[in-house]
Design an enzyme around this catalytic site. Structure first.
Site, PDB file in Angstrom:
ATOM      1  N   GLY A 344      -9.341  31.901 -34.649  1.00 28.92           N
ATOM      2  CA  GLY A 344      -9.014  32.140 -36.045  1.00 28.92           C
ATOM      3  C   GLY A 344      -9.700  31.107 -36.915  1.00 28.92           C
ATOM      4  N   ALA A 345      -9.673  29.851 -36.453  1.00 38.95           N
ATOM      5  CA  ALA A 345     -10.289  28.752 -37.173  1.00 38.95           C
ATOM      6  C   ALA A 345     -10.381  27.569 -36.224  1.00 38.95           C
ATOM      7  CB  ALA A 345      -9.455  28.374 -38.397  1.00 38.95           C
ATOM      8  N   GLU A 347     -10.684  23.168 -36.187  1.00 40.15           N
ATOM      9  CA  GLU A 347     -10.469  21.984 -37.024  1.00 40.15           C
ATOM     10  C   GLU A 347     -11.565  20.927 -36.939  1.00 40.15           C
ATOM     11  OE1 GLU A 347      -8.587  22.810 -34.316  1.00 40.15           O
ATOM     12  OE2 GLU A 347      -8.062  21.060 -33.127  1.00 40.15           O
ATOM     13  N   ASN A 348     -12.811  21.285 -36.643  1.00 38.33           N
ATOM     14  CA  ASN A 348     -13.882  20.286 -36.575  1.00 38.33           C
ATOM     15  C   ASN A 348     -13.714  19.265 -37.698  1.00 38.33           C
ATOM     16  OD1 ASN A 348     -15.245  22.095 -34.664  1.00 38.33           O
ATOM     17  ND2 ASN A 348     -15.564  23.322 -36.510  1.00 38.33           N
ATOM     18  N   GLU A 381      -5.248  23.715 -39.991  1.00 39.18           N
ATOM     19  CA  GLU A 381      -6.475  22.971 -39.685  1.00 39.18           C
ATOM     20  C   GLU A 381      -6.504  21.617 -40.404  1.00 39.18           C
ATOM     21  OE1 GLU A 381      -7.866  24.195 -37.261  1.00 39.18           O
ATOM     22  OE2 GLU A 381      -7.116  26.245 -37.400  1.00 39.18           O
ATOM     23  N   GLU A 403      -1.294  21.402 -30.663  1.00 41.39           N
ATOM     24  CA  GLU A 403      -1.188  22.724 -31.282  1.00 41.39           C
ATOM     25  C   GLU A 403       0.220  23.029 -31.768  1.00 41.39           C
ATOM     26  OE1 GLU A 403      -3.523  24.108 -32.355  1.00 41.39           O
ATOM     27  OE2 GLU A 403      -5.246  23.522 -31.148  1.00 41.39           O
TER      28      GLU A 403
HETATM   29 ZN    ZN Z   1      -4.761  24.190 -33.899  1.00 34.84          ZN
END
Ligand code: ZN
Ligand code: NAG
Ligand code: NAG
Ligand code: NAG
Ligand code: NAG
Length: 960
Positions: A344-345, A347-348, A381, A403
């Protein structure tokens, strides 16, 4: 990382009409609807997805060679990398391959004597021999041999002599890799703009694919500083974690390029790196610090699709700065929407990547569910920018804390930017109830895994499951509640301050919370660690039973299938320290702790007019059962004075009752009776809880004689809700409140699916109007998923082709998603079979969407058997394309088999497992076993309940 896509938990409704052969009625299928309604569901796996057993260590012949081990030896520690990468956005004219070239110098320290350098490298070809130089005065030993250990993904460098402890060395490599469309490592994404194909080079490293971009010590504890340089076509934009500090036009190997140099990163883990070259546009905030930018396709930016994300990012960032008492650690925060993205995304650090649907918003065409999804994923994120990025868990076995934490505080962050939504309550439906269904299986697993049990990439991938995300979020919410938020944040803040730029294990957080408890003199019956060990080290959760006649209160491990055998031992005998918030009628009482198996609490005795309600607002991670008298009083209270019971607990009563019935602890008719008061309920949460649970009935019964009476009953219950929203909105408007909007959609969906004529006429008319004038879609954004699905189900090739055309030309990704899901609602087998074929063609259905499309089709009662045949016929191909990913593969297996409830289907499933043992099931290995367990349980459930359920619905429908 945020989950890739969401599969409906309400798919059962799909079957409603078709199954009974009432083909003429328009059906509002919920396949689509659920995508719609968001609840940020796309973040979460479905209730039936993966629960992983402790993965087993490889069974291949043991080898003691260091390069056959999956973990790096503790001999070398990287400090600094200088990385140059050059992605080619045009295919090589002779080979047709898209490639990137690069070089990397890594400076590392020797901490244990060794003559071996093991550095992760996967699918890279070295174009020069690696070289090693010493930074100190002792010269580096020369290289004896170099090879790729493909299986364990190492570049192995064997030296003539030993490296010296305490000395620093620099390893230089030059390499070429394929910029393929496989959504992992350094990969390419494509889209069409003004009729021209555009290519984006982008990355997804988590968990183990940084090694596909350049050789690196690819473990989260191997933090280092990275100096990144990108070479890229003139006119394109290059982005990375750091700010660009220099961008110069130059020529390399006779090719005109731009060289962009990025600021050195902070000390960070490899899985958080990102490199992107694109032709995107962007918008940014004003002069405030940090710089916030939203990047996307130019057309998307120009039409304002990034505005909402930009609007909410600032407030959410400031919320987390306060929450963590820590300023945002970087000078900029870029967020970018990619046409192809598997999760979905991600978090870089400083450069967050998203699926388009998770970042881009359009006032006209996006639903409130789409909006909620964007706000919560952004919050998720951004929360990681500190928790996860600044402070990182040492190894993947603690993934649940990373998470679970982000999945909890995403609600707090989103609530800050959208305070009117009451979004904090929705965690109960989206996470707590959902993961209860999985964690109640005998094959569930504890939050915490042993470090040595998580070794191979597919074992790591398998941890990205509902337990890590949703159970993690649920127990942290419980912890924050019983500590109080002030104590919880205090401990959190010292934890972040203590461990910034380094790594931790989960007990480090408990230690800091304990310090906050001690400092504030908070009263707890045990230490934080003693309490939390019970929730973290043993799987499952208790059902707490309160007997209001005797005052006895007890706990027991809750198992959905009481016949299942728990093979996993627990040092705590499946007993928990349970915090219980409760009330007697409207009077809230002092919370109590259940610290043993049984206790007597005299205050829990009641007289004839009193009822007890426990687990107020469902802050505790447990279910509640009562003596029959108290159940009856609660049901009576729902009928006569429902406002005395908090909304969340109305949903809880329904969900607990259905699941207690499933576990054969209470009678199934008691569960069904909790839905009787719904004819006077207008709130979303209880309705949603009921529909979620009834969906299982649809899955099991929509091909049987139970179906008719069930439809009649559900139709009767929903009619007043439909009329309520008719009065409120006349269907020309949307309801005001956020959750009211969701329930408005529920009303339309269920009213249509049970054949209410006022509803079906409405929906038919809207879709026809749109077909008559494709440039002016008259359907309200919130209602689109339901309307599209109904119309396509009732229609034929004409409606399907119209929607397909609209799908292909949609300018907004979430609009395309609504159509893509609705296309699976078709009821003509040839349309569904053709659609299944399309999923194998990336020009028709993007790879990122293939598995969710297949699951959508399987959720349709007509599509179910077609999909099962299709998946079996194409297994080898599907496996090779999707077998390695984190999320979608287990979802695929669970999604395709969730309706299975006959002996014949069980045999087919076992046959399928045996036939494909050679190819394997990758990250879906455990999902196969769970599907077998679930099918077995379904067969039993149907046999036990069919007659009594049929009778109950028949009687309940008679009283129409
Ligand atoms: Zn996450
Ligand atoms: C790497 O080498 C293999 C084997 O020679 C070859 O098949 C592959 O195409 C090469 N990859 C690239 C990107 O050049
Ligand atoms: C890394 O980048 C920083 C600027 O961000 C620069 O000052 C430093 O010299 C660079 N280090 C190397 C070895 O290139
Ligand atoms: C973003 O904020 C601006 C200024 O408050 C507002 O006018 C605009 O409608 C917002 N856009 C969206 C999509 O929320
Ligand atoms: C926030 O952090 C600062 C600096 O680390 C510290 O001095 C201050 O006490 C903290 N504030 C709170 C409310 O904890």
């Amino acid at each position: 990382m945020a989950k890739g896509f969401f599969i409906s938990k309400t798919l059962g409704i799909v079957g409603i009409v078709i199954g009974a052969g009432a083909v003429a009625t328009i059906i509002a299928l919920s396949v689509v609807y659920s995508q719609e309604k968001s609840q940020n569901n796309e973040l979460k796996p479905t209730s039936e997805v993966t629960t992983t057993k402790a993965p087993t260590v490889p069974t291949t012949a043991p080898s003691n060679e260091p390069w056959d081990q999956w973990r790096l030896p503790q001999t070398l520690e990287p400090e600094f990398y200088k990385v140059l990468l050059w992605p080619r956005l045009q295919p090589n004219p002779t080979t047709g391959l898209y490639i990137f070239t690069g070089s990397s110098s890594v400076v590392f320290k020797c901490v244990q004597e060794t003559d071996l350098i093991l550095i992760h490298s996967s699918k890279l070809n070295m174009t020069k021999d690696p070289t090693l130089t010493a930074h100190g005065c002792t010269p580096a030993p020369s290289i004896r041999s170099t090879w790729m250990q493909t299986k364990t993904q190492y570049l192995v460098i064997h030296l003539e002599g030993k490296l010296t402890v305490g000395e620093k060395y620099e390893l230089h490599t030059e390499f070429v890799g394929e910029l393929s469309d496989d959504l992992g490592g350094f990969y390419r994404s494509e889209y069409i703009e003004n009729g021209v194909k555009k290519v984006v080079a982008t990355t997804q490293m988590q968990p183990t694919d940084a090694r596909k971009a350049f050789p690196c010590f690819d473990e989260p504890a191997m933090k280092a500083v990275f100096n990144i340089t990108l070479l890229h076509d003139r006119g394109t934009t290059a982005l990375s974690n750091g700010k660009d500090i220099e961008s110069i036009d130059t020529e390399v190997d006779g090719v005109e390029v731009t060289r962009t140099v990025f600021d050195a990163t902070k000390k960070m883990s490899t899985y958080l790196l990102a490199f992107i070259v694109s032709n995107f546009g962007f918008i940014q905030n004003g002069d405030e610090k940090p710089l916030i930018r939203i990047f996307a396709r130019r057309a998307a930016i120009e039409s304002g699709q990034g505005d909402y994300a930009l609007n909410v990012t600032g407030p959410i960032l400031r919320f987390f700065e306060e929450y963590y008492n820590s300023t945002y650690p970087l000078p900029k925060s870029d967020q970018i929407a990619l046409p192809d993205f598997s999760a979905g995304a991600m978090e870089n650090w400083g450069l967050i990547t998203y699926r388009e649907t998770a970042l881009l918003y359009d006032e006209e065409s996006s639903s409130n569910g789409n909006k909620e999804r964007i706000a919560t994923i952004i919050a998720h994120e951004l929360a990681h920018q500190w928790f996860g990025n600044l402070v990182t868990l040492r190894w993947w076995n603690d993934l649940w804390l990373n998470e679970g934490f982000a999945s909890y505080v995403e609600y707090l962050g989103a609530n800050k930017s959208e305070p009117d939504w009451n979004i904090n309550d929705l965690i109960v439906l989206n996470d707590v109830h959902r993961v209860f269904a999985i964690d109640a299986l005998a094959s569930s697993h504890p939050l915490s895994s042993k470090e040595e049990e998580i070794q191979r990439p597919e074992q790591i991938n398998e941890l990205f499951d509902a337990i890590s995300y949703s159970k993690g979020a649920s127990v942290l919410r419980m912890l924050s509640d019983f500590l109080t938020e002030a104590v919880f944040t205090e401990g959190l803040q010292t934890y972040l301050e203590h461990f910034k730029l380094s790594n931790t294990v989960y007990t480090d957080l408990w230690d800091n919370l304990q310090m906050a408890v001690d400092k504030t003199g908070t009263n707890l019956p045990k230490t934080v660690r003693e309490i939390m060990d019970r929730w973290v080290l043993q799987m499952g959760f208790p059902v707490v039973t309160i007997n209001t006649t005797t005052g006895q209160i007890s706990q027991k491990h809750f198992l959905l299938d009481p016949d299942s055998v728990v093979e996993r031992p627990s040092q705590f005998n499946y007993e928990w320290f349970v915090p219980i918030k409760w009330r007697k009628n409207t009077v809230t009482s002092e919370p109590i702790w259940l610290l043993e198996k049984n206790a007597i609490k005299n205050e829990m005795k009641t007289n004839a007019n009193e009822w007890i309600l426990a687990n107020i607002d469902v802050v505790g991670y447990y279910r509640v059962n009562y003596d029959p008298e108290n159940w009856n009083r609660l049901l009576n209270a729902l009928q006569t004075s429902k406002d005395d019971i908090p909304i969340i607990n109305r949903a809880q009563i329904i969900d607990d009752a259905f699941n207690l019935a499933k576990a054969r602890i209470i009678d199934i008719t008691l569960a069904l009776r909790t839905t009787q008061y719904l004819s006077s309920e207008t709130e979303y949460m209880p309705w949603e809880a009921a529909l979620d649970n009834l969906d299982y009935f649809y899955l099991m019964f929509d091909r049987t004689e139970v179906y008719g009476p069930m439809q009649a009953y559900v139709g009767k219950q929903v009619k007043p809700l439909f009329e309520y929203f008719t009065t409120l909105t006349n269907w020309t408007d949307v309801a005001k409140g956020h959750t009211d909007q969701y329930n408005q959609v529920n009303a339309l969906r269920v009213a249509c699916s049970t054949g209410l004529e006022n509803c079906t006429t409405l929906v038919k008319t809207w879709f026809q109007q749109w077909m008559d004038n494709p440039n002016a879609n008259p359907i309200k954004a919130n209602l689109r998923s339901t309307v599209y699905c109904s119309a396509i189900a009732a229609g034929g090739g004409k409606e399907w082709d119209f929607a397909w055309n609209m799908f292909q030309t949609a300018a907004l990704a979430s609009e395309a998603d609504k159509l893509r899901a609705a296309l699976a609602c078709a009821t003509q087998p040839w349309l569904l079979n053709r659609y299944l074929e399309y999923t194998l063609d990336p020009n028709k259905i993007r790879k990122q969407d293939a598995t969710s499309t297949i699951i959508n089709i399987a959720s349709n009662v007509v599509g179910q058997s077609l999909t099962w045949d299709f998946v079996r016929a194409n297994w080898a191909y599907i496996f090779n394309q999707y077998g390695g990913g984190s999320f979608s593969f287990a979802n695929l297996i669970n999604g395709v088999t969730k309706r299975f409830s006959t002996e014949f289907e069980l045999q087919q499933l076992k046959q399928f497992r045996d036939d494909n043992s050679a190819i394997g099931f990758g990250s879906g290995t455990l999902a196969i076993e769970q599907s077998i367990e679930r099918t077995t349980a379904n067969i039993k459930w149907v046999a036990q309940n069919k007659e009594v359920v049929l009778k109950w619905f028949t009687d309940a429908a008679k009283t129409l």
